[in-house]
Design a protein around this motif. Structure first.
Motif, PDB file in Angstrom:
ATOM      1  N   GLU A 395      59.414 -11.727 -36.365  1.00  0.00           N
ATOM      2  CA  GLU A 395      59.961 -12.253 -37.625  1.00  0.00           C
ATOM      3  C   GLU A 395      61.317 -12.944 -37.449  1.00  0.00           C
ATOM      4  OE1 GLU A 395      58.536  -9.294 -37.278  1.00  0.00           O
ATOM      5  OE2 GLU A 395      56.711  -9.855 -38.363  1.00  0.00           O
ATOM      6  N   GLU A 430      62.846  -8.422 -48.009  1.00  0.00           N
ATOM      7  CA  GLU A 430      61.486  -8.720 -48.486  1.00  0.00           C
ATOM      8  C   GLU A 430      60.590  -9.133 -47.315  1.00  0.00           C
ATOM      9  OE1 GLU A 430      61.003 -11.201 -52.159  1.00  0.00           O
ATOM     10  OE2 GLU A 430      59.652 -12.334 -50.856  1.00  0.00           O
ATOM     11  N   ILE A 431      61.151  -9.949 -46.416  1.00  0.00           N
ATOM     12  CA  ILE A 431      60.377 -10.386 -45.240  1.00  0.00           C
ATOM     13  C   ILE A 431      59.978  -9.185 -44.385  1.00  0.00           C
ATOM     14  CG2 ILE A 431      60.590 -11.612 -43.026  1.00  0.00           C
ATOM     15  CD1 ILE A 431      62.430 -13.625 -44.533  1.00  0.00           C
ATOM     16  N   ASP A 434      57.357  -7.071 -46.152  1.00  0.00           N
ATOM     17  CA  ASP A 434      56.039  -7.716 -46.077  1.00  0.00           C
ATOM     18  C   ASP A 434      55.422  -7.574 -44.692  1.00  0.00           C
ATOM     19  OD1 ASP A 434      56.243  -8.467 -48.651  1.00  0.00           O
ATOM     20  OD2 ASP A 434      56.367 -10.629 -48.302  1.00  0.00           O
ATOM     21  N   ALA A 435      56.288  -7.600 -43.677  1.00  0.00           N
ATOM     22  CA  ALA A 435      55.785  -7.518 -42.300  1.00  0.00           C
ATOM     23  C   ALA A 435      55.485  -6.078 -41.891  1.00  0.00           C
ATOM     24  CB  ALA A 435      56.795  -8.142 -41.348  1.00  0.00           C
TER      25      ALA A 435
ATOM     26  N   ASN B  43      47.554 -12.877 -47.529  1.00  0.00           N
ATOM     27  CA  ASN B  43      48.842 -12.752 -46.836  1.00  0.00           C
ATOM     28  C   ASN B  43      48.753 -13.454 -45.483  1.00  0.00           C
ATOM     29  OD1 ASN B  43      51.446 -11.834 -46.394  1.00  0.00           O
ATOM     30  ND2 ASN B  43      50.764  -9.919 -45.449  1.00  0.00           N
ATOM     31  N   ARG B  45      49.111 -15.210 -42.218  1.00  0.00           N
ATOM     32  CA  ARG B  45      50.193 -15.640 -41.340  1.00  0.00           C
ATOM     33  C   ARG B  45      49.581 -16.211 -40.084  1.00  0.00           C
ATOM     34  NH1 ARG B  45      55.326 -12.446 -42.067  1.00  0.00           N
ATOM     35  NH2 ARG B  45      55.200 -11.925 -44.229  1.00  0.00           N
ATOM     36  N   ARG B  48      49.221 -14.041 -37.072  1.00  0.00           N
ATOM     37  CA  ARG B  48      48.395 -12.827 -37.190  1.00  0.00           C
ATOM     38  C   ARG B  48      47.060 -13.240 -37.826  1.00  0.00           C
ATOM     39  NH1 ARG B  48      53.274  -9.822 -39.186  1.00  0.00           N
ATOM     40  NH2 ARG B  48      54.206  -9.024 -37.284  1.00  0.00           N
ATOM     41  N   ARG B  59      49.607 -12.619 -55.827  1.00  0.00           N
ATOM     42  CA  ARG B  59      50.991 -12.329 -55.450  1.00  0.00           C
ATOM     43  C   ARG B  59      51.745 -13.585 -54.976  1.00  0.00           C
ATOM     44  NH1 ARG B  59      52.172  -7.527 -51.366  1.00  0.00           N
ATOM     45  NH2 ARG B  59      52.408  -9.102 -49.764  1.00  0.00           N
ATOM     46  N   ARG B  63      54.986 -15.099 -56.836  1.00  0.00           N
ATOM     47  CA  ARG B  63      56.289 -15.280 -56.170  1.00  0.00           C
ATOM     48  C   ARG B  63      56.737 -16.721 -56.222  1.00  0.00           C
ATOM     49  NH1 ARG B  63      56.351 -11.576 -50.737  1.00  0.00           N
ATOM     50  NH2 ARG B  63      56.651  -9.588 -51.762  1.00  0.00           N
ATOM     51  N   ARG B 266      54.006 -18.431 -42.662  1.00  0.00           N
ATOM     52  CA  ARG B 266      53.394 -17.828 -43.860  1.00  0.00           C
ATOM     53  C   ARG B 266      52.500 -18.867 -44.542  1.00  0.00           C
ATOM     54  NH1 ARG B 266      58.505 -14.830 -46.607  1.00  0.00           N
ATOM     55  NH2 ARG B 266      57.087 -13.214 -47.273  1.00  0.00           N
TER      56      ARG B 266
END
Lengths: 438, 302
Positions: A395, A430-431, A434-435, B43, B45, B48, B59, B63, B266
Motif C-alpha cells: 500500500e 481508511e486505506i 480497506d487493505a 473491491n 484491486r 490482488r 460502497r 464513497r 483501486r
C-alpha cells in the motif's frame, strides 16, 4: 615511478575492460528465449548493452517485451497481474514497490547462490527482502545527500554576514534547522534561492517521510494506524512550509520533480540541493554553470539526531510463472555482476555490491577525479549507515498518494500543517483498513 | 415469434453479413463495458486479482458521491471544458476566416496550422511545463528580461495561473481542429447568399453575423462534440504539467481516475468514478447534438 603507476593502472583498467563478462559460468540455455520487461531511460540503458554478452555465454536469446519508465512499467505490470498475463520471466522492480508485485514475485532464495548474495551490501539485501524472502536482486541504489555551491560557503563576506545574523559559523549544514537558516540567508529571489525540494508525487512524500524519521517520528503505529500527524510530523512539514513561505525556495517548487531540481541546481539558481548521486556527473559537466564549484556532505540530521536517508534500490525480479527460473536467475546475476555494476557506477549510480564501492573509488582516484571520489565516499557512508526504506508494504503507493496532496496543501497555504496531516491520516487509515491491516 | 422468424428468413443474407461486425462490437465494446461496470461494485484491486469477486455493493459509488475531491475535480473539468472549447472555437474561427482570405500559399498555411495536432500530448505537456517553469522557464525569463516582471511568476502553482497554463497548452494543441472543420465549412459555403446580401447593402459584419456564421454553426457543433469528448478525457498534458496539483488545484477527472486506477491499483473505485463521469460526456454530447440539429433546421436542412 608515477609513470609506472599510471601505466600499471591503465593496463589493469584495459584488462578489466577487455575481460569478457562471461568469464564466470552463467550456465548453458541453448536455444532458450528469455522474455523480460526492463526499465527504460537514459540512466538505465547502458547496462543493457551487455545483454548480447550473456546471450553469447549461455546460448540463450533475450526478448525485451517492454522498456518503459518506472511508472509506466509499474502500471503495465499491475495490468499483467490483473489479467493473469505474466508471461515473462524477468522484470525490473524497485525495493520500495516490490511488495505490490507479491502475486508475481518469485523468491530468489535457492535460485541465486548464497555466495552471490553475500557479495551484496547487507543493508541493501535487507531492503530487497519482503516477509523474510529475498524477492529481487538490487542493481543500483538511491539515497540523497547534500550538494552545495562551494564558493557561496567560502565567500568571506557571506561568512561574516551569516555569523552576525545567526550567531554561528557558515558551514555546510549539519542539521536541518541549520539548513533552513542557510536557505533563508542565501535566498535572493528571483536570482537565487537557498534550496528547493521535490514538491509533488511520491517525491514529496519521500522527502517528508525521511524528515519525519530524522525527527524521531514514524509513519505508522504498531497497529498500522497513521502516526505521522504527531509533533515530529508537524515539525517535518513545518520545515517545508516555512521555507516556502519565506520564499527561500522557488515559487514553483510544489510542482517540481527530479529533473526540475537537477536542472535548477546546475543552472546555479540555488545554494544547496538535497539530491541523488546520479546527478553528480551532470552537475560537474560542461553543461553546468557550477562546474568545479560543488561540495558534497552527508544529508543533515533531524531533531531526533538521525540523518535523513530515504532510500531504495532499482532491482531485477523473477516471475513465479517463469518456466526456466535457472536461466532467469543467471540473467539477473549477470546484470548485477561486479563488472555490470562498475559500468553503472562510472556514471554515478550507486552500486549494491560491497566490492564495487571500493573498486569504483579506486578507479576515480586513479583518474584524479577528486569530485567523484568525494561523492562516492559520502554516498557510501550514507548507504552503509543512514539509508532506510519506506515501510515495505503493497500500500506504499496508495499511502503516498493520500499524503502528497495534503502536504502540498500545507506548503501552498491552503491548509494549516495540523489540518493537512490530520486529513491525510484519516485517508491513510481508511486505506489501511480497506487493505485489512486493522 | 412467427414474424421474427419470417424477418430472419427474408433477411438471412444481410443478417449473416452483419453478424461478424455485431459480434466484434459485442466483444470489443460491450463486454469491457459490462466488466468495468461490474467492477464498480467490487473491491477490485489490480495487484490482488482475487478481489474481483469481493462484491461490496454500492460502497464505491457511495464513497465517490460523498467525496469532495471527486466533485471538485468534476466541476473543474466542466470549467476546463467550457473555457477550452469556447476559446478554441473563437480562435479556430478567426484562424479559419483569415486563412480563407489568403489567395497565395493557402495549402501551406493549412498544413502549418495542423502542426500542433501532430505532437503527442505528452510532448506538448513537457514543452509547456518547461516554458512556464518559474526559474528556468522561457516565459518568466522573457518577462524579467523585458522588465515586465521583477519576480518569478509561479505559473504552475498559483490556482488560476496553473489552470490557465494547462488550458493554454490544450488550446494551443487543438485549436486547429476547429480551424480545419470551420475552414471546410467555409469552402462548402455557397457564394450566392453572400453576394445577394452585399448587393442589398449589408455590411461585412451583417454578412458574417446573419449568413456566414449560421452556415458554419453545424460545423462548429460537430467540432464541439468531438472536442468535448476529448477534453472531458484530458489527461496527458495535465499529468505532465502539474499532475493535478498542487494540492489538487488542477485536478481533473481523468488525472484523479487514472491515479486511483493505476497508482493506487483501486480499479473498482476508479471504475465507479468513471461511470459517474461518463454522465458528463453524455450530457455534453446530447447538448451539442441538440444544438447541431437546431442549427441544421435553421439552415433548412430538414
Amino acid at each position: 615511478m608515477k609513470l609506472f603507476e599510471q601505466s600499471f593502472t591503465a593496463t589493469v583498467a584495459i584488462l578489466t575492460l577487455v575481460t569478457p563478462l562471461h568469464a564466470q559460468d552463467y550456465g548453458n540455455f541453448e536455444n532458450y528465449t528469455l522474455r523480460v520487461k526492463l526499465i527504460g531511460g537514459a540512466q538505465y540503458e547502458p547496462l543493457y548493452t551487455l545483454i548480447p554478452e550473456w546471450e553469447a555465454a549461455t546460448g540463450a536469446r533475450v526478448d525485451i517485451l517492454s522498456r518503459k519508465s518506472h511508472f509506466e512499467l509499474d502500471r503495465e505490470m499491475k495490468q499483467d497481474i490483473a489479467a493473469g498475463g505474466v508471461e515473462y520471466c524477468v522484470f525490473s522492480s524497485h525495493t520500495n514497490f516490490a511488495p505490490q508485485y507479491a502475486a508475481m514475485n518469485q523468491p530468489l532464495d535457492g535460485l541465486v547462490g548464497q555466495d552471490v548474495i553475500a557479495a551484496f551490501s547487507p543493508l541493501v539485501i535487507d531492503h530487497a527482502t519482503v516477509d523474510g524472502k529475498l524477492v529481487s536482486l538490487p542493481r543500483h541504489s538511491d539515497v540523497s545527500n547534500l550538494f552545495y555551491v562551494r564558493s557561496l560557503y567560502e565567500d568571506a563576506d557571506n561568512k561574516a554576514r551569516f555569523k552576525a545574523q545567526y550567531g554561528y559559523d557558515l558551514m555546510p549544514p549539519e542539521t536541518w534547522n541549520q539548513a533552513s537558516d542557510q536557505a533563508i540567508f542565501f535566498a535572493d529571489p528571483p536570482n537565487r534561492y537557498g534550496t528547493h525540494f521535490a514538491g509533488k508525487d511520491e517525491a514529496i512524500t519521500g522527502r517528508f517521510y525521511e524528515m519525519l524519521v530524522a525527527n524521531g517520528g514514524k509513519l505508522f503505529n504498531d497497529d498500522w494506524t497513521a502516526a505521522f500527524n504527531g509533533p515530529e510530523g508537524q515539525e517535518a512539514l513545518n520545515w517545508f512550509t516555512g521555507l516556502y513561505q519565506e520564499k527561500a525556495v522557488p515559487a514553483g517548487t510544489p510542482n517540481y520533480v527530479w529533473d526540475d531540481l537537477g536542472l535548477g541546481f546546475a543552472a546555479g539558481n540555488v545554494a544547496f540541493d538535497l539530491d541523488w548521486a546520479g546527478w553528480a556527473g551532470f552537475f560537474n559537466s560542461k553543461d553546468s554553470n557550477i562546474r568545479n564549484d560543488i561540495g558534497v556532505v552527508l544529508a543533515p540530521k533531524g531533531s531526533g539526531g538521525k540523518r535523513t536517508g530515504w532510500s531504495g534500490s532499482h532491482s531485477f525480479s523473477i516471475t513465479q510463472n517463469c518456466e526456466n527460473k535457472e536461466a532467469a536467475a543467471s540473467f539477473i546475476t549477470f546484470l548485477t555482476s561486479h563488472e555490470a555494476q562498475m559500468i553503472e557506477a562510472r556514471t554515478g549510480l550507486l552500486p549494491t555490491r560491497t566490492q564495487v564501492w571500493d573498486d569504483i573509488i579506486a578507479e576515480f582516484k586513479d583518474q584524479d577525479n577528486d569530485f567523484m571520489v568525494e561523492v562516492f565516499e559520502v554516498w557510501g557512508e550514507s548507504m552503509r549507515d543512514h539509508a532506510f526504506t519506506p515501510p515495505l508494504i503493497a500500500e506504499w503507493g496508495e499511502v503516498s498518494n493520500a499524503l502528497w496532496p495534503q502536504l502540498q496543501a500545507a506548503i501552498v497555504g491552503d491548509k494549516s500543517v495540523e489540518d493537512a496531516l490530520n486529513d491525510a491520516a484519516k485517508e491513510v487509515n481508511e486505506i489501511m483498513e480497506d487493505a485489512g491491516y486493522n | 415469434m412467427k414474424r421474427m422468424r419470417r424477418y430472419v428468413r427474408n433477411n438471412a443474407v444481410p443478417l449473416a453479413l452483419l453478424a461478424p461486425a455485431v459480434m466484434i462490437i459485442l466483444v470489443v465494446v460491450l463486454l469491457p463495458l459490462i466488466f468495468s461496470f461490474y467492477t464498480g461494485f467490487t473491491n477490485y484491486r489490480l495487484i490482488r486479482p482475487e478481489s474481483l469477486w469481493d462484491f461490496i455493493g454500492l460502497r464505491n459509488y457511495a464513497r465517490v458521491l460523498t467525496d469532495a475531491d471527486f466533485w471538485a475535480a468534476l466541476w473543474r473539468t466542466v470549467l476546463f471544458l467550457t473555457v477550452a472549447l469556447n476559446l478554441e472555437m473563437l480562435l479556430g474561427l478567426c484562424l479559419a476566416l483569415m486563412v480563407n482570405r489568403i489567395t497565395w500559399g493557402q495549402r501551406t498555411m493549412r498544413t502549418i496550422m495542423m502542426f500542433p495536432m501532430m505532437f503527442s500530448p505528452i510532448l506538448v505537456g513537457f514543452q509547456f511545463k518547461y516554458m512556464f517553469n518559474d526559474t528556468i522557464g522561457v516565459v518568466n525569463n522573457a518577462l524579467q528580461s523585458l522588465g515586465l516582471s521583477q519576480k518569478a511568476i509561479p505559473f504552475l502553482v498559483d490556482r488560476w495561473l496553473a489552470f490557465g497554463s494547462i488550458a493554454f497548452a490544450e488550446i494551443w494543441m487543438s485549436t486547429s481542429i476547429f480551424a480545419i472543420l470551420i475552414l471546410a465549412g467555409l469552402f462548402a459555403m455557397p457564394r450566392d447568399p453572400i453576394e445577394a446580401a452585399r448587393v442589398d447593402g449589408c455590411t461585412s459584419w451583417q454578412v458574417f453575423r446573419h449568413i456566414t456564421l449560421p452556415f458554419l454553426m453545424p460545423f462548429i457543433y460537430i467540432a464541439m462534440t468531438i472536442r468535448s469528448l476529448d477534453v472531458a478525457r484530458a489527461y496527458d498534458i495535465v499529468d505532465v504539467m502539474t499532475g493535478g496539483g498542487p494540492a489538487g488545484r488542477t485536478e481533473l477527472l481523468w488525472t484523479l481516475i487514472a491515479r486511483t486506477a493505476y497508482d493506487d491499483a483501486r480499479m473498482g473505485r476508479a471504475n465507479a468514478m468513471a461511470y459517474v463521469s461518463i454522465l458528463l460526456s453524455i450530457f455534453f454530447t446530447w447538448f451539442f447534438f441538440r444544438k447541431l440539429m437546431a442549427a441544421r433546421q435553421h439552415l433548412g436542412a430538414f
